[in-house]
Design an enzyme around this catalytic site. Structure first.
Site, PDB file in Angstrom:
ATOM      1  N   LYS A   1       3.440   3.685  -4.836  1.00 39.98           N
ATOM      2  CA  LYS A   1       3.782   2.797  -5.958  1.00 39.98           C
ATOM      3  C   LYS A   1       4.835   3.422  -6.874  1.00 39.98           C
ATOM      4  O   LYS A   1       4.631   3.636  -8.066  1.00 39.98           O
ATOM      5  CB  LYS A   1       2.538   2.420  -6.771  1.00 39.98           C
ATOM      6  CG  LYS A   1       1.517   1.635  -5.960  1.00 39.98           C
ATOM      7  CD  LYS A   1       0.432   1.044  -6.834  1.00 39.98           C
ATOM      8  CE  LYS A   1      -0.591   0.256  -6.052  1.00 39.98           C
ATOM      9  NZ  LYS A   1      -1.462   1.084  -5.200  1.00 39.98           N
TER      10      LYS A   1
HETATM   11  P1  BMP Z   1     -10.836  -0.595  -1.858  1.00 42.77           P
HETATM   12  O1  BMP Z   1     -10.898  -1.617  -0.702  1.00 42.77           O
HETATM   13  O2  BMP Z   1     -11.704   0.586  -1.625  1.00 42.77           O
HETATM   14  O3  BMP Z   1     -11.043  -1.246  -3.195  1.00 42.77           O
HETATM   15  O4  BMP Z   1      -9.341   0.004  -1.854  1.00 42.77           O
HETATM   16  C1  BMP Z   1      -8.211  -0.772  -2.148  1.00 42.77           C
HETATM   17  C2  BMP Z   1      -6.945   0.038  -1.979  1.00 42.77           C
HETATM   18  O5  BMP Z   1      -5.817  -0.799  -2.191  1.00 42.77           O
HETATM   19  C3  BMP Z   1      -6.797   1.209  -2.947  1.00 42.77           C
HETATM   20  O6  BMP Z   1      -6.200   2.283  -2.234  1.00 42.77           O
HETATM   21  C4  BMP Z   1      -5.836   0.701  -4.020  1.00 42.77           C
HETATM   22  O7  BMP Z   1      -5.024   1.733  -4.530  1.00 42.77           O
HETATM   23  C5  BMP Z   1      -5.002  -0.322  -3.272  1.00 42.77           C
HETATM   24  N1  BMP Z   1      -4.554  -1.499  -4.083  1.00 42.77           N
HETATM   25  C6  BMP Z   1      -5.446  -2.373  -4.678  1.00 42.77           C
HETATM   26  O8  BMP Z   1      -6.654  -2.211  -4.562  1.00 42.77           O
HETATM   27  N2  BMP Z   1      -4.948  -3.453  -5.394  1.00 42.77           N
HETATM   28  C7  BMP Z   1      -3.623  -3.692  -5.556  1.00 42.77           C
HETATM   29  O9  BMP Z   1      -3.252  -4.686  -6.169  1.00 42.77           O
HETATM   30  C8  BMP Z   1      -2.721  -2.815  -4.945  1.00 42.77           C
HETATM   31  C9  BMP Z   1      -3.193  -1.726  -4.210  1.00 42.77           C
HETATM   32  O10 BMP Z   1      -2.334  -0.915  -3.605  1.00 42.77           O
END
Ligand code: BMP
Length: 260
Positions: A93
């Site tokens: 990002k």
């Molecule tokens: P999780 O499914 O464990 O919540 O992980 C989601 C992943 O996606 C994390 O690595 C987070 O940094 C990324 N992410 C997100 O959740 N929402 C966004 O809008 C953008 C992301 O990159």
């Protein structure tokens, strides 16, 4: 309508080489699952990828959370990715002026530009970010997913910001792989990929603002092409079992979508 076109057709329309590859990998392996391996040790990441690699089209990393990051990790990660035919997305990002982003991408401990097929970037600073990343494309295929929306509650992205982000990408057809976003109306170009995080079967949110939707919702209603799952798989008792459950659920929604 991009939502009705199968991935193999969209591969032909992609102008970014990574988008083309990713569409083709999804069509070949029959998976639109991107695993977010948010783990903090080299062995835990590599061990997990050995077990689940055949079921994913891409791995999403946050290399700056790895405690024992080293060059050998990158070598092994690339070997596993080649062997199982999946791509590597470093979710950095980038969000600074172009000159700083250029150094963050190529220098320092991680040297992301040397190994990541694609990265994520914010449009906030303006298109200097994209100029910087574009400057390192040269002979290798690389791609960028621009953040057009976020999954977290209270995020400050407005409809105007989202539209301006999509407009910014138009000037970089060779560089842009797609958008990180939540809604199908965000963009129209069938050669670009909608990468959607915030998916879990078990829960609807976490304690720090993450919001989760189901595979049906994100693919059939909201237009997701590649679906990011992190803790739903990584934190499960048996990630090997869970990865197949997610892969099958996500692929079923995609086939339903393209069959009209
Ligand atoms: P999780 O499914 O464990 O919540 O992980 C989601 C992943 O996606 C994390 O690595 C987070 O940094 C990324 N992410 C997100 O959740 N929402 C966004 O809008 C953008 C992301 O990159």
């Amino acid at each position: 309508d991009r939502l009705l076109l199968p991935y193999e057709k969209r591969a032909e329309l992609a102008t970014n080489q990574i988008a083309k590859q990713l569409f083709n990998i999804m069509a070949t392996k029959k998976t639109n699952l991107c695993l977010s391996v948010d783990l903090t040790s080299v062995t835990s990441i590599l061990d997990l990828l050995e077990k689940v690699g055949e079921h994913i089209c891409m791995v999403k990393t946050h290399v700056d959370i790895i405690e024992d990051f080293n060059k050998d990790f990158v070598t092994q990660l690339k070997q596993i990715a080649d062997r199982f035919n999946f791509l590597i997305l470093e979710d950095r990002k980038y969000a600074d002026i172009g000159h700083t982003v250029s150094m963050q991408y190529m220098k320092g401990v991680y040297k992301v530009g040397e190994w990541a097929d694609c990265v994520t970037a914010h449009s906030l600073p303006g298109d200097g970010v994209l100029k910087a990343l574009n400057g390192h494309m040269n002979s290798v295929s690389r791609g960028v997913f621009l953040l057009a929306e976020m999954s977290s509650e209270g995020n400050l992205i407005s409809p105007e910001y989202k539209d301006a982000t999509v407009a910014m990408a138009v000037k970089y057809p060779d560089l842009i792989t797609g958008f990180v976003c939540q809604n199908k109306d965000t963009f129209k170009d069938p050669g670009l990929i909608q990468l959607t995080p915030g998916v879990q079967l078990e829960s609807s949110k976490d304690s720090l603002g993450q919001v989760y939707n189901t595979p049906e919702k994100v693919i059939l209603e909201n237009g997701a092409d590649v679906i990011v799952v992190g803790r739903g798989i990584v934190a499960a008792k048996s990630p090997e079992t869970q990865v197949v459950i997610y892969k099958d659920a996500l692929w079923k929604c995609y086939t339903k979508r393209v069959s009209g």
